[in-house]
Structure formats: structure tokens, C-alpha cells
Write a protein that holds these residues in place. Structure first.
Motif, PDB file in Angstrom:
ATOM      1  N   THR A 156       0.935  -1.120  -0.138  1.00 18.43           N
ATOM      2  CA  THR A 156      -0.006   0.105  -0.021  1.00 18.43           C
ATOM      3  C   THR A 156       0.927   1.235  -0.104  1.00 18.43           C
ATOM      4  O   THR A 156       2.289   1.324  -0.041  1.00 18.43           O
ATOM      5  N   GLU A 157       0.245   2.386  -0.053  1.00 16.20           N
ATOM      6  CA  GLU A 157       1.018   3.701  -0.019  1.00 16.20           C
ATOM      7  C   GLU A 157       1.448   3.825   1.090  1.00 16.20           C
ATOM      8  O   GLU A 157       1.016   3.967   2.543  1.00 16.20           O
ATOM      9  N   GLN A 180      -3.938   0.315   6.390  1.00 14.11           N
ATOM     10  CA  GLN A 180      -5.454   0.067   6.520  1.00 14.11           C
ATOM     11  C   GLN A 180      -6.297  -0.012   5.370  1.00 14.11           C
ATOM     12  O   GLN A 180      -7.488  -0.549   5.309  1.00 14.11           O
ATOM     13  N   THR A 181      -5.548   0.521   4.355  1.00 13.35           N
ATOM     14  CA  THR A 181      -6.489   0.686   2.806  1.00 13.35           C
ATOM     15  C   THR A 181      -6.182  -0.578   2.273  1.00 13.35           C
ATOM     16  O   THR A 181      -6.801  -0.581   0.815  1.00 13.35           O
ATOM     17  N   GLU A 182      -5.482  -1.390   2.614  1.00 15.27           N
ATOM     18  CA  GLU A 182      -5.199  -2.706   1.708  1.00 15.27           C
ATOM     19  C   GLU A 182      -6.706  -3.399   1.460  1.00 15.27           C
ATOM     20  O   GLU A 182      -7.431  -3.579   2.378  1.00 15.27           O
ATOM     21  N   GLY A 183      -6.725  -3.543   0.063  1.00 13.44           N
ATOM     22  CA  GLY A 183      -7.970  -4.293  -0.291  1.00 13.44           C
ATOM     23  C   GLY A 183      -9.289  -3.238  -0.186  1.00 13.44           C
ATOM     24  O   GLY A 183     -10.366  -3.742  -0.567  1.00 13.44           O
ATOM     25  N   ARG A 184      -8.981  -1.995  -0.054  1.00 13.84           N
ATOM     26  CA  ARG A 184     -10.263  -0.904  -0.062  1.00 13.84           C
ATOM     27  C   ARG A 184     -10.873  -0.861  -1.154  1.00 13.84           C
ATOM     28  O   ARG A 184      -9.982  -0.551  -2.316  1.00 13.84           O
ATOM     29  N   PRO A 192     -14.012   4.684   8.067  1.00  8.62           N
ATOM     30  CA  PRO A 192     -12.732   5.050   9.066  1.00  8.62           C
ATOM     31  C   PRO A 192     -11.900   3.834   9.105  1.00  8.62           C
ATOM     32  O   PRO A 192     -10.795   4.095   9.535  1.00  8.62           O
ATOM     33  N   ASP A 193     -12.271   2.636   9.247  1.00  7.95           N
ATOM     34  CA  ASP A 193     -11.415   1.421   9.449  1.00  7.95           C
ATOM     35  C   ASP A 193     -10.588   1.254   8.280  1.00  7.95           C
ATOM     36  O   ASP A 193      -9.550   0.435   8.602  1.00  7.95           O
ATOM     37  N   HIS A 194     -10.779   1.861   7.124  1.00  9.77           N
ATOM     38  CA  HIS A 194      -9.948   1.812   6.039  1.00  9.77           C
ATOM     39  C   HIS A 194      -9.543   2.789   5.546  1.00  9.77           C
ATOM     40  O   HIS A 194      -8.946   2.992   4.317  1.00  9.77           O
ATOM     41  N   ALA A 195      -9.214   3.875   6.471  1.00  3.43           N
ATOM     42  CA  ALA A 195      -8.610   5.165   6.227  1.00  3.43           C
ATOM     43  C   ALA A 195      -7.030   5.383   6.204  1.00  3.43           C
ATOM     44  O   ALA A 195      -6.415   4.390   6.878  1.00  3.43           O
ATOM     45  N   MET A 196      -6.595   6.388   5.272  1.00  2.00           N
ATOM     46  CA  MET A 196      -5.141   6.609   5.441  1.00  2.00           C
ATOM     47  C   MET A 196      -4.951   7.155   6.937  1.00  2.00           C
ATOM     48  O   MET A 196      -5.739   7.854   7.692  1.00  2.00           O
ATOM     49  N   MET A 218      -7.239   8.840  10.784  1.00  2.00           N
ATOM     50  CA  MET A 218      -8.079   9.040   9.645  1.00  2.00           C
ATOM     51  C   MET A 218      -7.529  10.639   9.090  1.00  2.00           C
ATOM     52  O   MET A 218      -7.835  11.698   9.717  1.00  2.00           O
ATOM     53  N   VAL A 219      -6.754  10.597   8.063  1.00  2.00           N
ATOM     54  CA  VAL A 219      -5.959  11.865   7.501  1.00  2.00           C
ATOM     55  C   VAL A 219      -6.318  11.744   5.998  1.00  2.00           C
ATOM     56  O   VAL A 219      -6.706  10.659   5.363  1.00  2.00           O
ATOM     57  N   CYS A 220      -6.307  12.985   5.363  1.00  2.00           N
ATOM     58  CA  CYS A 220      -6.177  13.137   3.858  1.00  2.00           C
ATOM     59  C   CYS A 220      -5.271  12.197   3.191  1.00  2.00           C
ATOM     60  O   CYS A 220      -4.077  12.016   3.856  1.00  2.00           O
ATOM     61  N   ASP A 221      -5.685  11.715   2.008  1.00  2.00           N
ATOM     62  CA  ASP A 221      -4.523  10.546   1.590  1.00  2.00           C
ATOM     63  C   ASP A 221      -3.472  10.713   0.867  1.00  2.00           C
ATOM     64  O   ASP A 221      -2.646  10.138   0.994  1.00  2.00           O
ATOM     65  N   CYS A 222      -3.340  12.100   0.403  1.00  2.00           N
ATOM     66  CA  CYS A 222      -2.055  12.470  -0.330  1.00  2.00           C
ATOM     67  C   CYS A 222      -1.566  13.669  -0.343  1.00  2.00           C
ATOM     68  O   CYS A 222      -1.348  14.394  -1.377  1.00  2.00           O
TER      69      CYS A 222
END
Length: 421
Positions: A156-157, A180-184, A192-196, A218-222
Motif C-alpha cells: 500500500t501507499e 489500513q487501505t489494503e483491499g479497500r 474509518p477502519d480503512h482510512a489513511m 484518519m487523514v487526507c490520503d495524499c
């Protein structure tokens, strides 16, 4: 120019060849520093996505990626002695760099010597699967002690790193972590359980990774992060994210002695609601109790570059002031000069192809002062994210030129320029 079909091919080719230098000259003129701010560069072609750092001695280091061929890149650096750039050195050459205009390598130094470099390493698992490598010198002086600060190993990132040296052999590293975003799925983006997340660790040259912390779940992705050391604390700024997709700027404090982060709080409630990442992060600088945070927002569909000041070491912030006068693209940076004045840089739209690199001086008591157009640049992602840093006698700014050839560009603004104009 319209050319009739009856024109002989040889004449057409001659005219085309004659026109190429003119086009190249025009592009060169458009994408270079103003003649008042010209400065030499340590590398002439193929370089991109430069970064800057000034340490406790005032010594400046610049890092960049150099494209050698195809997917082969070299991570290089040079120092600046207040007159010229020093000899170019290479940290690593490889085909597995993750090369990105907004998420790029960095260097930190202490006592006049580079301590660590970070870069992003592409891994199997998808186009946005990459890990962070942090390199320290070994006994022979090579940058071969490589440590990955995150231990999850997921494809993941992991990126948008900020570092601060603790000693000549250790750093605090902060990064956006996508484990936490793996497979999202797209439907799971709001979960929120799959957030950056944003995380940190203390990383040592001997390979130890200690004091691993989750700063925000939980934050902005990039969006790039920003961090500065003041005394025995680190101040971190980043773009947060709420369940309602409000993505404003937050600040957290790291106590170096305890290894603990404070609860993140808002620098200012812009209320920018956006269902996606704007790829525009905040920047921070400090000098004693004076702390400056600059960022881009488009709350209310009005693009702005904003600056907020704290006079109590970042405990509280005044209402921000708008810095830009035109239409900003963002990609901000902020530095505090030796006299306490603040300098904010950003990219501003000129037309559909070009942006201007702007620099605004701000007095903490009197407000906005002088503004300069430093250079023109490509309006797209190819120009990267400009950075600046104080040198002994002024400011150095750096960005990426895209035409007529790809290369880093630097500009020099002496402090006396602000006083004499």
C-alpha cells in the motif's frame, strides 16, 4: 504557420529547423528565474523534484532525482557554501524508485553533515504500492544502512515523509501510512477502519525502529506533511479528514523526551469539504515562540493561500491572513527569516499553460509587505512542489522546469533585496 502543400519538403524541413531554436528560446525564457534572482544549479539536465534543508549551522543541502535512462534514477545531493554549490554526490541508483511530483525524497543534516536521506521504493502489488527507505552512512561513508520505518509490509501507499534529526545517527520520521487501505474498495473509502493514517517512529542507523506511534487514524490520503523542531519538541502539520469530508489543517506536538504526541488540534477551521485529496499540504516554520503555518484551501470554492501565526510556540493561532492576490494553485512553503519576517511561496495561475512562483514577505506586526514574482513554471504536475530554505544571506527557492528540457531550477533572493526595494 500554414504551409501550402506545394511547398517542397526540403524547404519545409529547413523552415522547421530554423524555427526550433526560437521556440526553445521562448520556452527557456518562460521557465526560468527572473533575471534578478538567477542562481546556478548543481545539475543541468534530467534532474527533478528537488528538496532543501538548512541545518543548525546554517549549511544548506539540496537533494533531487536524476533520470539516467528509462526507469533508472539516481538520488543525488549537493551542499551550498553561501557562494556556490559543492560537488554532486550520489546516494543511490535504482530502477525501483517511486517517482512522484508531490511525494519526493528529502535530506536532513546536523552540524554541517547530512544525517539521513529518505526515498520511496516501488513494491509489487499495484501502481500505488510503495514503501519508505531511510538511509544512513555506514563506516565506509556509503549510504548503505537502509531502514524501513513502517513494519507492516503491506503493498500500500507509504509516503509524504517529514524527518527531523535527533543526532548524527537517528531521526524522527513521520509519514502517511496506507496499511489500513489494503483491499479497500471504492465503497469502502468512507469507512474509518480503512482510512489513511499518519504515523511516526524514531529510526536509528543501526536498524532499530522505536517509539512507533499512530498520530491520527484518519487523514487526507495524499497531502504532503510539514515538521519543524523547536527546542525539545517537534511541531507537525498535516491535512486531516473528518467523517464529513472536511479536510482542514491540524497540528500536533511531539515531546522528544517522552516520545509521545499531543492530541491533534485545528490550526484554523476553514471548513473545506472536499470528497477527495487536493494534493496540497501545509508547511510550518518556527523561531522561538513565533510559529508560522501556511496552506492552500478552496473552502467556499475560493482558492486561497493562507498564513496563520502563533506567538506562544504553537499553542494557539491567530486568524489567518490571505496571502495570494491572483488565482493560486497552492504548493506552498513558508520560512521565517533571521529578522523575524515571514516568507511564503506558492504557485499562481498565469494562463492555461504557465504558473508563476510567487514570494510574499510578511511582517508579524505590520502584515503583508513586498511580493515578488520569482519565476515562471509549468502549471501542471511536472513542475513539482517548489521548496525554499534560508541560506546565510538570503533565500534559496527550487522547483522543476519542464521545457525545453527537464531539470531543476533554483533562485536566489538576498535579504538585502527586501531592504533596498
Amino acid at each position: 504557420m500554414y504551409i501550402q502543400h506545394i511547398m517542397k519538403p526540403s524547404v519545409f524541413i529547413l523552415l522547421l529547423l530554423l524555427s526550433l531554436p526560437a521556440l526553445s528560446c521562448e520556452e527557456t525564457l518562460r521557465q526560468r528565474p527572473s533575471e534578478y534572482f538567477t542562481m546556478g544549479d548543481p545539475v543541468e539536465r534530467g534532474s527533478r523534484y528537488s528538496n532543501l534543508w538548512t541545518d543548525n549551522t546554517g549549511k544548506v543541502f539540496m537533494s533531487w532525482l536524476l533520470r539516467v535512462e528509462d526507469n533508472l534514477y539516481a538520488l543525488q545531493y549537493a551542499d551550498f557554501d553561501s557562494l556556490n554549490w559543492g560537488e554532486t554526490s550520489t546516494v543511490r541508483i535504482g530502477e525501483d524508485f517511486f517517482v512522484n511530483w508531490a511525494d519526493f525524497p528529502s535530506v536532513v543534516s546536523l552540524d554541517g553533515e547530512p544525517v539521513a536521506f529518505h526515498w520511496l521504493r516501488q513494491v509489487e502489488g499495484g501502481p500505488h504500492a510503495y514503501h519508505i527507505d531511510i538511509a544512513f552512512r555506514d563506516e565506509s561513508g556509503r549510504w548503505s544502512n537502509i531502514v524501513t520505518p513502517h513494519l507492516d509490509g503491506t503493498p500500500t501507499e507509504h509516503g509524504f515523509v517529514s524527518m527531523a534529526p535527533l543526532s548524527g545517527e537517528s531521526v524522527v520520521a513521520v509519514w502517511l501510512d496506507g496499511r489500513q487501505t489494503e483491499g479497500r474498495s471504492e465503497e469502502g473509502y468512507d469507512d474509518p477502519d480503512h482510512a489513511m493514517t499518519i504515523r511516526s517512529a524514531e529510526v536509528h542507523a543501526d536498524g532499530r525502529v522505536e517509539r512507533q506511534r499512530v498520530i491520527d487514524s484518519m487523514v487526507c490520503d495524499c497531502c504532503p506533511t510539514g515538521m519543524v523542531r523547536e527546542g525539545e519538541e517537534l511541531l507537525l502539520v498535516y491535512r486531516g479528514r473528518t467523517d464529513g469530508e472536511v479536510r482542514d489543517i491540524l497540528i500536533a506536538r511531539y515531546d522528544i523526551s517522552s516520545g509521545e504526541w499531543s492530541e491533534p488540534v485545528s490550526v484554523y477551521d476553514d471548513g473545506w469539504e472536499i470528497a477527495g485529496c487536493p494534493v496540497n499540504g501545509p508547511r510550518i516554520d518556527s523561531r522561538g515562540d513565533l510559529v508560522a503555518v501556511a496552506w492552500f484551501t478552496a473552502a467556499g470554492e475560493e482558492p486561497q493561500v493562507r498564513l496563520a501565526l502563533s506567538r506562544d510556540g504553537g499553542e494557539s493561532f491567530e486568524s489567518p491572513v490571505q496571502i495570494n492576490r491572483g488565482t493560486p494553485l497552492g504548493r506552498v512553503d513558508v520560512k521565517i527569516g533571521p529578522d523575524g519576517r515571514i516568507y511564503v511561496s506558492w504557485l499562481e495561475r498565469m494562463d492555461e499553460n504557465f504558473a508563476s512562483l510567487e514570494l510574499q514577505q510578511v511582517d508579524p506586526l505590520e502584515g503583508l509587505q513586498k511580493q515578488y514574482r520569482i519565476a515562471t513554471a509549468d502549471m501542471g504536475r511536472g513542475s513539482g512542489t517548489p521548496r525554499m530554505t534560508p541560506a546565510r544571506d538570503g533565500l534559496i527557492l527550487t522547483w522543476t522546469q519542464t521545457e525545453p528540457l527537464r531539470r531543476t531550477r533554483n533562485a536566489w533572493v538576498p535579504w538585502e533585496r527586501f531592504e533596498n526595494d
